[in-house]
Design a protein around this motif. Structure first.
Motif, PDB file in Angstrom:
ATOM      1  N   ALA A  23       0.822  -1.221   0.000  1.00 38.14           N
ATOM      2  CA  ALA A  23       0.000   0.000   0.000  1.00 38.14           C
ATOM      3  C   ALA A  23       0.848   1.260   0.000  1.00 38.14           C
ATOM      4  CB  ALA A  23      -0.931  -0.006   1.209  1.00 38.14           C
ATOM      5  N   LEU A  24       1.858   1.305   0.860  1.00 39.31           N
ATOM      6  CA  LEU A  24       2.653   2.523   0.993  1.00 39.31           C
ATOM      7  C   LEU A  24       3.514   2.768  -0.232  1.00 39.31           C
ATOM      8  CD1 LEU A  24       3.607   2.324   4.768  1.00 39.31           C
ATOM      9  CD2 LEU A  24       1.873   3.751   3.681  1.00 39.31           C
ATOM     10  N   ARG A  25       3.974   1.723  -0.864  1.00 39.35           N
ATOM     11  CA  ARG A  25       4.770   1.927  -2.077  1.00 39.35           C
ATOM     12  C   ARG A  25       3.922   2.459  -3.231  1.00 39.35           C
ATOM     13  NH1 ARG A  25       9.245  -2.995  -1.893  1.00 39.35           N
ATOM     14  NH2 ARG A  25      10.529  -1.931  -0.344  1.00 39.35           N
ATOM     15  N   ARG A  26       2.635   2.210  -3.171  1.00 40.53           N
ATOM     16  CA  ARG A  26       1.743   2.717  -4.203  1.00 40.53           C
ATOM     17  C   ARG A  26       1.256   4.134  -3.899  1.00 40.53           C
ATOM     18  NH1 ARG A  26      -0.104  -1.618  -7.385  1.00 40.53           N
ATOM     19  NH2 ARG A  26       0.384  -3.668  -6.500  1.00 40.53           N
ATOM     20  N   GLU A  27       1.141   4.470  -2.625  1.00 44.86           N
ATOM     21  CA  GLU A  27       0.410   5.673  -2.251  1.00 44.86           C
ATOM     22  C   GLU A  27       1.197   6.690  -1.423  1.00 44.86           C
ATOM     23  OE1 GLU A  27      -3.106   4.334  -0.231  1.00 44.86           O
ATOM     24  OE2 GLU A  27      -3.351   2.647  -1.605  1.00 44.86           O
ATOM     25  N   PHE A  28       2.368   6.334  -0.944  1.00 42.12           N
ATOM     26  CA  PHE A  28       3.073   7.198  -0.001  1.00 42.12           C
ATOM     27  C   PHE A  28       4.404   7.613  -0.608  1.00 42.12           C
ATOM     28  CE2 PHE A  28       4.849   7.679   4.525  1.00 42.12           C
ATOM     29  CZ  PHE A  28       4.239   8.906   4.676  1.00 42.12           C
ATOM     30  N   GLU A  29       4.516   8.868  -0.996  1.00 45.77           N
ATOM     31  CA  GLU A  29       5.723   9.351  -1.660  1.00 45.77           C
ATOM     32  C   GLU A  29       6.647  10.082  -0.682  1.00 45.77           C
ATOM     33  OE1 GLU A  29       4.502  11.830  -4.862  1.00 45.77           O
ATOM     34  OE2 GLU A  29       3.519  10.227  -5.980  1.00 45.77           O
TER      35      GLU A  29
END
Length: 326
Positions: A191-197
């Protein structure tokens, strides 16, 4: 309807049997409704008859989907049946047709509070599986810790998009200022690799693999072992570190089950089957346990998988536990 974004998937999947053998829930339950094809058939019915969104049997079927990603990964066209399923869930939520256990869980997740304990530049996001989380804390040393961080991801998987977005906003506010995030949770890594920059997100197996390559840790040696691939890391494409780390641990890998295409993770992708469909999860765990190799330790990068299959009697450990000597 949200499913209108997936017209090609619906048309391609509803009459196709080619991935049926990879439906983990369907293989465990013996029910056709636990396969991607039938979920696509339901979507096709909704397009022809929007009132079908009120059917409680359809709702139960959709919210019990295992979402392993094995079907999508091994499909020749990689049709996004997972995206379709989540879109259908959103349509059923909008229609107010949600199974009671799902509704109760969503309310609980929506009220989740994100709280950081401790200080440092590194933040550990716990997976909720105590043995793995404790081992990772020992391996990483001093770091800040957050419990319950999977709440926003679970809401998104269930189809509660608005609630998930608001929960994610609160999560980001809580973790602001940290330089690095480390977690054993495969769902959070995805999730974070897709949504958290802007903030590096490191899965625990990547942390361990880097430490082995740098000579900071010695890889434990097993004469033979099996690996259960992570749905989120392998099938969703988040990381290939577990397979590389596994190769450094044993010279004699033993195939778990009958195929490396199938998922034996027992609901990792769905995340919440223990609350939504415990009977189905029990069947999936029993089927996965029956595929275990006697006398050979099984490794997994998924704390969820370790918790479920250890409960089913499998000799299984996470990589963190193995490295920490637990």
């Amino acid at each position: 309807m949200y499913i209108e974004q997936y017209l090609k998937v619906i048309d391609s999947c509803r009459f196709c049997f080619m991935c049926r053998h990879l439906a983990a829930a369907g293989n465990a339950s013996g029910r056709e409704c636990d396969t991607p094809r039938v979920r696509a058939l339901i979507a096709g019915r909704l397009l022809c008859d929007p009132e079908a969104v009120k059917n409680p049997d359809y709702a139960e079927t959709l919210f019990e989907a295992d979402l392993t990603g094995a079907n999508r990964r091994n499909c020749v066209e990689h049709y996004d049946e997972i995206g379709l399923t989540i879109a259908m869930r959103r349509d059923f939520i909008a229609a107010g047709n949600v199974p009671a256990p799902v509704e109760a869980l969503a309310a609980e997740l929506t009220s989740a509070v994100y709280r950081v304990e401790g200080q440092g530049e590194v933040l550990l996001l716990e997976s909720g599986y105590a043995p793995s989380d404790a081992a990772l804390r020992r391996l990483t040393g001093a770091a800040a810790v957050m419990k319950g961080a999977e709440a926003f991801k679970k809401l998104a998987v269930l189809g509660y998009a608005a609630e998930a977005a608001e929960s994610f906003r609160r999560f980001k506010a809580a973790v602001a200022g940290f330089k690095t995030i480390v977690t054993a949770s495969t769902a959070l890594c995805d999730a974070l690799r897709r949504e958290f920059e802007g903030v590096p997100v490191i899965h625990s197996t990547e942390f361990l693999l880097d430490a082995v390559k740098a000579g900071k840790l010695a890889a434990p040696q097993l004469p033979a072992a099996s690996l259960i691939a992570s749905d989120y890391l392998r099938n969703y494409g988040a990381s290939g570190a577990p397979e590389e780390l596994f190769a450094a641990i044993t010279p004699a890998p033993v195939l778990y089950g009958i195929s490396d295409e199938e998922s034996y993770s027992a609901g990792e992708g769905a995340m919440v089957l223990d609350r939504v469909a415990p009977g189905l999860l029990e069947k999936m765990a029993a089927r996965a346990a029956a595929a275990a190799n006697g006398g050979v330790k099984t490794l997994t990068a998924s704390p969820h998988t370790a918790a479920v299959l250890r409960g089913a009697g499998v000799d299984i450990v996470t990589f963190e536990e193995l490295f920490a000597g637990c």
